[in-house]
Design a protein around this motif. Structure first.
Motif, mmCIF file in Angstrom:
data_model
loop_
_atom_site.group_PDB
_atom_site.id
_atom_site.type_symbol
_atom_site.label_atom_id
_atom_site.label_comp_id
_atom_site.label_asym_id
_atom_site.label_seq_id
_atom_site.Cartn_x
_atom_site.Cartn_y
_atom_site.Cartn_z
ATOM 1 N N ALA A 276 110.774 -55.361 26.309
ATOM 2 C CA ALA A 276 109.509 -55.063 25.632
ATOM 3 C C ALA A 276 109.072 -53.651 26.024
ATOM 4 C CB ALA A 276 108.439 -56.069 26.047
ATOM 5 N N ARG A 277 108.024 -53.173 25.362
ATOM 6 C CA ARG A 277 107.474 -51.862 25.729
ATOM 7 C C ARG A 277 106.814 -51.950 27.104
ATOM 8 N NH1 ARG A 277 102.017 -51.860 25.520
ATOM 9 N NH2 ARG A 277 100.983 -53.451 24.249
ATOM 10 N N THR A 278 106.719 -50.820 27.759
ATOM 11 C CA THR A 278 105.989 -50.760 29.027
ATOM 12 C C THR A 278 104.524 -51.152 28.807
ATOM 13 O OG1 THR A 278 107.452 -49.004 29.780
ATOM 14 C CG2 THR A 278 105.368 -49.242 30.944
ATOM 15 N N PHE A 279 103.977 -51.894 29.735
ATOM 16 C CA PHE A 279 102.604 -52.406 29.669
ATOM 17 C C PHE A 279 102.422 -53.500 28.610
ATOM 18 C CE2 PHE A 279 102.040 -47.858 30.970
ATOM 19 C CZ PHE A 279 101.878 -48.124 32.332
ATOM 20 N N HIS A 280 103.528 -54.088 28.177
ATOM 21 C CA HIS A 280 103.432 -55.264 27.305
ATOM 22 C C HIS A 280 102.681 -56.354 28.083
ATOM 23 C CE1 HIS A 280 104.661 -58.844 25.060
ATOM 24 N NE2 HIS A 280 105.081 -58.045 24.078
ATOM 25 N N PRO A 281 101.828 -57.138 27.424
ATOM 26 C CA PRO A 281 101.062 -58.170 28.145
ATOM 27 C C PRO A 281 101.915 -59.115 28.983
ATOM 28 C CG PRO A 281 100.207 -57.908 25.930
ATOM 29 C CD PRO A 281 101.434 -57.055 26.010
ATOM 30 N N LEU A 282 103.117 -59.455 28.503
ATOM 31 C CA LEU A 282 103.955 -60.390 29.249
ATOM 32 C C LEU A 282 104.612 -59.752 30.464
ATOM 33 C CD1 LEU A 282 105.752 -62.387 26.391
ATOM 34 C CD2 LEU A 282 103.713 -63.019 27.698
ATOM 35 N N SER A 283 104.617 -58.434 30.548
ATOM 36 C CA SER A 283 105.286 -57.765 31.667
ATOM 37 C C SER A 283 104.534 -57.947 32.982
ATOM 38 C CB SER A 283 105.440 -56.272 31.372
ATOM 39 O OG SER A 283 104.173 -55.641 31.313
ATOM 40 N N ARG A 284 103.276 -58.412 32.912
ATOM 41 C CA ARG A 284 102.486 -58.586 34.139
ATOM 42 C C ARG A 284 102.757 -59.932 34.811
ATOM 43 N NH1 ARG A 284 98.524 -57.104 30.221
ATOM 44 N NH2 ARG A 284 98.175 -54.834 30.200
ATOM 45 N N LYS A 285 103.436 -60.825 34.101
ATOM 46 C CA LYS A 285 103.676 -62.155 34.658
ATOM 47 C C LYS A 285 104.932 -62.144 35.535
ATOM 48 C CE LYS A 285 101.364 -64.848 31.082
ATOM 49 N NZ LYS A 285 101.411 -66.082 30.275
ATOM 50 N N PRO A 286 104.924 -62.902 36.631
ATOM 51 C CA PRO A 286 106.087 -62.911 37.539
ATOM 52 C C PRO A 286 107.296 -63.642 36.960
ATOM 53 C CG PRO A 286 104.445 -64.483 38.284
ATOM 54 C CD PRO A 286 103.811 -63.726 37.154
ATOM 55 N N LYS A 287 107.045 -64.593 36.048
ATOM 56 C CA LYS A 287 108.142 -65.333 35.452
ATOM 57 C C LYS A 287 107.694 -65.892 34.110
ATOM 58 C CE LYS A 287 111.744 -68.679 36.550
ATOM 59 N NZ LYS A 287 112.283 -69.639 37.571
ATOM 60 N N LEU A 288 108.601 -65.880 33.144
ATOM 61 C CA LEU A 288 108.273 -66.332 31.790
ATOM 62 C C LEU A 288 109.156 -67.501 31.390
ATOM 63 C CD1 LEU A 288 108.007 -62.835 30.072
ATOM 64 C CD2 LEU A 288 106.109 -64.374 30.591
ATOM 65 N N THR A 289 108.608 -68.337 30.515
ATOM 66 C CA THR A 289 109.364 -69.463 29.973
ATOM 67 C C THR A 289 109.758 -69.150 28.535
ATOM 68 O OG1 THR A 289 107.400 -70.568 29.083
ATOM 69 C CG2 THR A 289 108.008 -71.034 31.392
ATOM 70 N N LEU A 290 110.725 -69.932 28.034
ATOM 71 C CA LEU A 290 111.144 -69.751 26.645
ATOM 72 C C LEU A 290 110.010 -70.100 25.689
ATOM 73 C CD1 LEU A 290 114.799 -71.153 26.685
ATOM 74 C CD2 LEU A 290 114.051 -68.769 26.655
ATOM 75 N N GLU A 291 109.151 -71.027 26.073
ATOM 76 C CA GLU A 291 108.038 -71.387 25.212
ATOM 77 C C GLU A 291 107.094 -70.199 25.015
ATOM 78 O OE1 GLU A 291 109.141 -73.176 27.745
ATOM 79 O OE2 GLU A 291 110.014 -74.866 26.628
#
Length: 408
Positions: A276-291
């Motif tokens: 994703a682009r830098t500073f994408h909202p999801l980039s702040r999370k430590p771990k992401l799920t497929l959902e």
């Protein structure tokens, strides 16, 4: 290569080198001693260096002659292999003078005609491409057909097509031409005039870092080297490699290997990552799920690619909406930088954007997505010194690329 040396001159050179004597060589190549002397002189003029040291006790191969002799031996063996294969496929025991003589009778004009018609699919266009008249091209091609005793050309609605025996023969003819080109290049390198030309088949995973890194490094060392970088479908690049038109392929290796006359050399394993682009909202999370990822918009490769297959497998239960499909890396980059879209891509392909702080790798666990990146070369290929240096620079670039791209 339009100026293919006279094949009889090459055979005369080989025999003199083997026997150390013009008179002894004359008995085996069916040429007079004056004719062999003239043939050697002509070949030395074309090569640009003396091939023999003339001594009272005979002819000793010079250092330049040793270099060129190996390429001549390899080229003549290619012609011998090609004629045997063509006759085997054509179902004949021999041409006009038998199997053993077919390759001995080939001329440079016939070799040039076969290669040109194979590329052009048309006698007129082939003649234009090599700078001779159409009747001359047609005559040389048909002389080769009569010599072999098997049909080599057939007319189709699209032009001239090669028969199966001709396809086998042209592959080895082009390999012979490639060997001679490399012979001329090696002599040039030894004389201090490195004007080598390296032809690279480039697949997508090699273009962002490995190939430009190696090319830039070699050009810094040898500024006169010329590069011809070709891209296209894997099958087309493989065909060019096997016919001596491409020196090396760089990109994702195939498993299993599609044919046994090439070899593969792995450089590093390249995983798929979510980007994703830098500073994408999801980039702040430590771990992401497929959902969480399924709720985003994506830009993805077209159907039929390994990455697209992997994407569909990841989201088989809940496919994301609003997909943009494209094979353009430029478009992918633009869409990511201008929106909150995500993409699934090789980590290697976004290396520069990641290092520049434009794109980030999201913290998603994607197991078993690595693809092996490496080199594909002809089995038995002997690179020139310049080509070998380039291969080593590719290997060094591969080691650099193997270092993991860090996540935020």
């Amino acid at each position: 290569m339009n100026d293919i040396p006279n094949i009889r001159h090459l055979r005369a050179f080989r025999e003199v080198a083997r026997r150390g004597s013009i008179s002894q060589a004359a008995e085996h190549v069916h040429l007079s001693q004056p004719a062999i002397t003239q043939a050697i002189a002509k070949l030395e003029e074309e090569v640009g260096a003396p091939l023999f040291d003339r001594r009272p006790d005979g002819m000793a191969v010079s250092p330049m002659g040793v270099l060129f002799l190996d390429r001549v031996e390899r080229a003549l063996e290619c012609l011998r292999t090609g004629t045997r294969e063509a006759i085997r496929i054509g179902g004949r025991k021999g041409g006009l003078r038998g199997l053993a003589d077919f390759d001995q009778l080939l001329t440079a004009a016939q070799i040039r005609a076969l290669a040109a018609v194979a590329d052009a699919g048309n006698f007129s266009l082939a003649a234009r491409n090599v700078g001779i008249s159409q009747p001359t091209m047609h005559r040389a091609a048909r002389d080769l057909e009569r010599l072999s005793g098997i049909p080599l050309f057939t007319r189709t609605a699209a032009g001239i097509a090669l028969t199966p025996p001709a396809k086998a023969l042209v592959q080895h003819v082009k390999l012979a031409i490639s060997e001679l080109e490399q012979g001329f290049a090696e002599v040039g390198e030894s004389l201090g005039g490195d004007t080598a030309r390296i032809v690279v088949g480039s697949m997508p995973l090699s273009r962002p870092f490995i190939l430009p890194t190696a090319v830039n490094a070699l050009v810094r060392e040898r500024p006169d080297v010329q590069f011809d970088v070709l891209d296209g479908p894997y099958d087309d690049l493989l065909h060019g490699l096997r016919h001596g038109e491409i020196d090396v392929l760089i990109g994702a290796l195939r498993d299993p290997l599609p044919i046994d006359d090439v070899v593969q050399e792995p450089l590093f394993d390249d995983p798929l990552v979510v980007v994703a682009r830098t500073f994408h909202p999801l980039s702040r999370k430590p771990k992401l799920t497929l959902e969480e990822l399924a709720g985003c918009q994506w830009v993805i490769p077209r159907r039929g690619t390994p990455t697209r297959d992997r994407f569909e497998a990841l989201f088989a239960d809940e496919p994301p909406r609003g997909l943009v499909e494209t094979s353009s890396q430029i478009l992918v980059r633009g869409l990511l930088l201008g929106s909150d879209r995500l993409t699934l891509i090789s980590a290697h392909q976004i290396r520069h954007e990641h290092e520049l702080g434009l794109l980030v790798i999201l913290p998603v666990d994607l197991a078993n997505t690595e693809r092996t990146i490496g080199l594909t070369m002809r089995r038995g290929w002997r690179p020139t010194a310049t080509q070998e240096r380039f291969l080593n620079l590719l290997r060094e670039a591969g080691q650099q690329a193997a270092s993991p791209v860090s996540r935020p």
